[in-house]
Motif scaffolding. Structure first.
Motif, short mmCIF file in Angstrom:
data_model
loop_
_atom_site.label_atom_id
_atom_site.label_comp_id
_atom_site.label_asym_id
_atom_site.label_seq_id
_atom_site.Cartn_x
_atom_site.Cartn_y
_atom_site.Cartn_z
N VAL A 349 -10.31 -1.29 -2.69
CA VAL A 349 -9.61 -1.85 -1.53
C VAL A 349 -8.52 -0.88 -1.08
CG1 VAL A 349 -10.03 -4.26 -2.11
CG2 VAL A 349 -8.00 -3.12 -3.01
N ASP A 350 -8.18 -1.01 0.17
CA ASP A 350 -7.07 -0.24 0.70
C ASP A 350 -5.86 -1.17 0.76
OD1 ASP A 350 -5.21 0.98 2.32
OD2 ASP A 350 -6.70 1.86 3.67
N PRO A 351 -4.76 -0.80 0.10
CA PRO A 351 -3.60 -1.71 0.07
C PRO A 351 -3.06 -2.04 1.45
CG PRO A 351 -3.04 0.46 -0.82
CD PRO A 351 -4.52 0.43 -0.67
N ALA A 352 -3.45 -1.22 2.47
CA ALA A 352 -2.95 -1.49 3.82
C ALA A 352 -3.82 -2.52 4.55
CB ALA A 352 -2.91 -0.19 4.63
N TRP A 353 -4.94 -2.90 3.93
CA TRP A 353 -5.78 -3.95 4.52
C TRP A 353 -5.00 -5.25 4.61
CZ3 TRP A 353 -11.12 -3.96 1.54
CH2 TRP A 353 -11.90 -2.89 2.02
N LEU A 407 0.18 -7.62 -4.24
CA LEU A 407 -0.94 -7.22 -5.09
C LEU A 407 -0.78 -5.77 -5.50
CD1 LEU A 407 -3.81 -8.97 -3.16
CD2 LEU A 407 -2.92 -9.57 -5.40
N ARG A 408 -1.12 -5.50 -6.76
CA ARG A 408 -0.98 -4.15 -7.28
C ARG A 408 -2.29 -3.68 -7.86
NH1 ARG A 408 3.84 -5.01 -11.29
NH2 ARG A 408 3.26 -2.92 -11.93
N GLU A 409 -2.40 -2.39 -7.98
CA GLU A 409 -3.57 -1.76 -8.58
C GLU A 409 -3.83 -2.41 -9.96
OE1 GLU A 409 -4.85 1.74 -7.65
OE2 GLU A 409 -6.34 1.66 -9.25
N GLY A 410 -5.07 -2.80 -10.21
CA GLY A 410 -5.40 -3.36 -11.52
C GLY A 410 -5.28 -4.87 -11.58
N VAL A 423 -21.25 -20.19 -9.74
CA VAL A 423 -20.68 -18.90 -10.11
C VAL A 423 -19.36 -18.67 -9.41
CG1 VAL A 423 -22.58 -17.45 -10.87
CG2 VAL A 423 -22.32 -17.93 -8.44
N SER A 424 -18.55 -17.90 -10.09
CA SER A 424 -17.33 -17.43 -9.46
C SER A 424 -17.22 -15.97 -9.86
CB SER A 424 -16.13 -18.24 -9.92
OG SER A 424 -16.30 -18.65 -11.24
N PHE A 425 -16.48 -15.23 -9.06
CA PHE A 425 -16.41 -13.79 -9.31
C PHE A 425 -14.99 -13.38 -9.63
CE2 PHE A 425 -19.75 -14.73 -6.32
CZ PHE A 425 -20.83 -14.00 -6.78
N LYS A 426 -14.89 -12.39 -10.50
CA LYS A 426 -13.58 -11.80 -10.76
C LYS A 426 -13.66 -10.32 -10.39
CE LYS A 426 -12.61 -13.18 -15.07
NZ LYS A 426 -11.78 -13.41 -16.26
N PHE A 427 -12.68 -9.87 -9.66
CA PHE A 427 -12.62 -8.46 -9.29
C PHE A 427 -11.30 -7.87 -9.72
CE2 PHE A 427 -15.54 -10.22 -6.05
CZ PHE A 427 -16.64 -9.41 -6.28
N LYS A 428 -11.36 -6.63 -10.13
CA LYS A 428 -10.14 -5.90 -10.48
C LYS A 428 -9.88 -4.94 -9.33
CE LYS A 428 -9.96 -3.21 -14.32
NZ LYS A 428 -10.04 -3.00 -15.75
N LEU A 429 -8.72 -5.06 -8.72
CA LEU A 429 -8.44 -4.26 -7.53
C LEU A 429 -8.25 -2.79 -7.89
CD1 LEU A 429 -5.94 -6.56 -5.61
CD2 LEU A 429 -8.42 -6.40 -5.37
N LYS A 430 -8.92 -1.94 -7.13
CA LYS A 430 -8.73 -0.50 -7.30
C LYS A 430 -8.32 0.04 -5.92
CE LYS A 430 -10.91 3.50 -9.30
NZ LYS A 430 -12.04 4.26 -8.76
N PHE A 431 -7.11 0.55 -5.86
CA PHE A 431 -6.60 1.00 -4.57
C PHE A 431 -7.19 2.36 -4.21
CE2 PHE A 431 -2.41 -1.64 -4.52
CZ PHE A 431 -3.18 -2.78 -4.36
N THR A 432 -7.74 2.43 -3.00
CA THR A 432 -8.32 3.70 -2.56
C THR A 432 -7.24 4.63 -2.05
OG1 THR A 432 -8.79 2.58 -0.50
CG2 THR A 432 -10.61 2.81 -2.02
#
Lengths: 435, 183
Positions: A349-353, A407-410, A423-432
């Motif tokens: 993800v882009d933190p500016a989104w 929100l922060r990286e990770g 189902v549910s999903f878990k995502f770990k944010l990775k800043f581009t």
């Protein structure tokens, strides 16, 4: 009381029988990975964590020290109670009130030469992931399901599938009266404690209306005092199950109710037992289960014989209720296990989104294909599509950027969608881009 | 397995460098499950929720306005507190008003089987909400929590109906003053 003469005079002599197992290949050793010349040296360096220094923990600490483990840590938040002394044999009357972890560690260190035991007098939740990452093996002797689930989730979450070493095997022992179990979890590879949660018999609850109207058993009277009378009369601000005055009050209430309905059998001990949900502990069961657990620890760390876990059986149950019976089987992993079946995947993800852009990107992702995704972070509701009131409260977030929302990286986000009810999903944010 | 352990030290070093930025926030299983339950809630026209703190989805208030049956025309509210071990423990539900109902006592405790002895992790918040709704359509005299109300319902349905109306208007029934719930 034991004099130095009681020990074998030299180290090789002392570990002679253990070394026969550790150094020699046998019919069950795995030729691919067994190297007898290495085992002793590696076990000397291994760090092993024991969780719980109670009935099982005392046995486990003693067994591990005598199995050749040299660097053992033990964690327990409890202090020693006089009622522990009948089976928790590392404690003496003079130790009552002291930390279980500290007394147990000191006792075993003094009795088994060359072993170092580091006590941690705290809750398991007080330690972070870095602490647990430092161990190659974790052995649990716990009496609570909550603590088991916590350590299980922690070890599973530590797994990084790119790194073989982030898999820390968990050996779990448990006893209840004459019954017990020993099991091994290789996080994400074999079924975890969460997958096996339905193996615990739930506590039988009595319908509230039975308690409120016509009790049939002495336990109903105690539960009535506990659940209904206490709330109505509030004799003390907060119920302390360890305060004799509080239990005494419940006992008197239960007794009066029992008289009213001509039920016999309400005693102080029964009141305490029902309210605190006490299950009698049996020393022999503890020692059988602890022995099984430590056997697994030795097998896993030495490869001298196949251990519980991978690829077949992972669960050994024991029952001493009617003679002695054990059964070992494979508990299958659950695909939809909320702990090991649903690991967070990385999401670029882009933190500016804005949050709105993130929600749209989730809907567009081919792997997810969500229609109406709702998104939360730990402790923060980002956007919920329903219920209506929550949607209205979180709608303004859609305009804000991810970094603006804190929100922060990770960080992890949880994504759900009514189109995929199971189902549910878990995502770990990775800043581009760095914010 | 031994080989794994000799490699682990290197990985830890690398990991420590990566995590230097601080602790990562993780979503717990209970939170995720509640999120899922909420996003598939079907409330219809007769119910709505209120979240005092939208970041805390584990506690909220549910308003029910029955549009048929004896309790029609009133608004009732329930606090929902979801324990951290949900769904392995049922949500804690309590009625916020003092109401005249055979299955709800004067403190607001609710006798609904799936909130206690028959709770199973496969059940969800929707099931609980449907159960609560049903209690207002079909009050049940055989599982009483308010014995007087149950007795009234059993012996004379018409008297019970009148008592329900009186209680919902904030009147007295059997020496007890009830909260006004009628809109």
């Amino acid at each position: 009381m034991a004099s130095a003469q009681a020990y074998p005079s030299s180290e090789p002599e002392r570990w002679k029988y253990l070394d026969r197992i550790r150094t020699r290949a046998g019919p069950f050793t795995n030729d691919g990975i067994f190297d007898g010349s290495m085992v002793a040296g590696q076990m000397d360096k291994m760090k092993i964590l024991v969780i719980g220094a109670g009935g099982l923990g005392c046995e486990i600490l003693k067994n591990l020290a005598l199995s050749g483990f040299k660097d053992i840590h033990v964690i327990d938040m409890d202090t020693i109670d006089i009622s522990n002394l009948n089976r928790q044999f590392l404690f003496r009357q003079a130790d009552v009130g002291s930390s279980k972890a500290e007394v147990a560690a000191r006792f075993v260190e003094q009795r088994v030469r060359g072993v170092r035991i580091t006590p941690h007098n705290c809750r398991i939740q007080d330690k972070d992931e870095d602490f647990y990452m430092g161990f190659q093996l974790v052995v649990c002797g716990l009496d609570s399901i909550e603590a088991r689930r916590w350590i299980n989730a922690t070890l599973v979450n530590m797994v990084d599938d790119a790194v073989e070493d982030s898999y820390t095997p968990l050996i779990d022992g448990g006893t209840e009266g004459f019954k017990g179990q020993a099991r091994v979890v290789i996080p994400t590879i074999t079924s975890c404690l969460e997958c096996q949660l339905d193996m615990h018999a739930p506590r039988a609850a009595v319908p509230l209306c039975t308690l409120a109207t016509i009790p049939r058993q002495p336990e109903h009277c105690v539960e009535w005092a506990h659940v209904i009378a206490w709330d109505q009369e509030k004799p003390f601000p907060e119920l302390d199950k360890d305060d004799p005055a509080h239990i005494g009050w419940l006992y008197q209430k239960a007794l009066a109710r029992a008289h009213e309905f001509r039920i016999s059998g309400v005693t102080y001990a029964l009141t305490q037992g029902v309210v605190k949900n006490i299950i009698p502990a049996i020393a022999a069961t503890n020692s059988v289960i602890a022995a099984a657990c430590c056997n697994e620890a030795l097998k896993i760390s030495s490869s001298c014989a196949p251990a519980l876990g991978y690829p077949d059986d992972n669960y050994m149950m024991y029952s001493g209720n009617d003679a002695i019976y054990t059964y070992t089987f494979k508990h299958e992993q659950k695909d939809d296990c909320p702990v090991c079946g649903n690991l967070a995947r990385e999401l670029d993800v882009d933190p500016a989104w804005t949050l709105g852009e993130l929600v749209e990107s989730l809907a567009a992702r081919p792997a997810a294909q969500l229609r109406k995704p709702s998104v939360r972070a730990a402790g923060k509701t980002l956007y919920m599509q329903s219920p209506a009131s929550l949607e209205a409260q979180t709608r303004p977030n859609l305009e804000r950027t991810l970094s603006d929302l804190g929100l922060r990286e990770g960080d992890e986000i949880g994504v759900t969608d009514p189109a995929f009810a199971t189902v549910s999903f878990k995502f770990k944010l990775k800043f581009t881009k760095k914010s | 397995m031994l080989k794994i352990w000799s490699m682990k030290k290197d990985q830890q070093k690398a990991d420590n460098e990566n995590t230097a930025a601080g602790k990562k926030k993780k979503v717990t299983a209970a939170q995720l499950r509640v999120q899922r339950d909420l996003s598939e809630l079907s409330l219809g026209d007769t119910m709505r929720t209120e979240f005092p703190d939208p970041d805390d989805i584990l506690s909220f208030i549910l308003f029910i306005e029955p549009d048929e049956g004896m309790y029609r025309g009133s608004r009732f509210s329930f606090t929902f507190n979801i324990p951290p071990h949900f769904p392995h423990e049922p949500p804690k539900v309590q009625c916020r008003e003092k109401i005249y109902h055979p299955n709800i006592d004067l403190e607001g405790k609710v006798c609904l089987n799936i909130l206690r002895e028959d709770w199973k992790p496969v059940l969800n918040l929707n099931a609980v909400i449907v159960g609560l709704q049903f209690l207002f359509l079909e009050p049940n005299a055989s599982d009483p929590l308010n014995k007087e109300a149950a007795e009234d319902l059993r012996t004379n349905r018409e008297v019970f109906k009148r008592n329900v109306r009186a209680a919902m208007s904030g009147g007295r029934v059997g020496g007890v003053t009830f909260d006004k719930t009628i809109k």
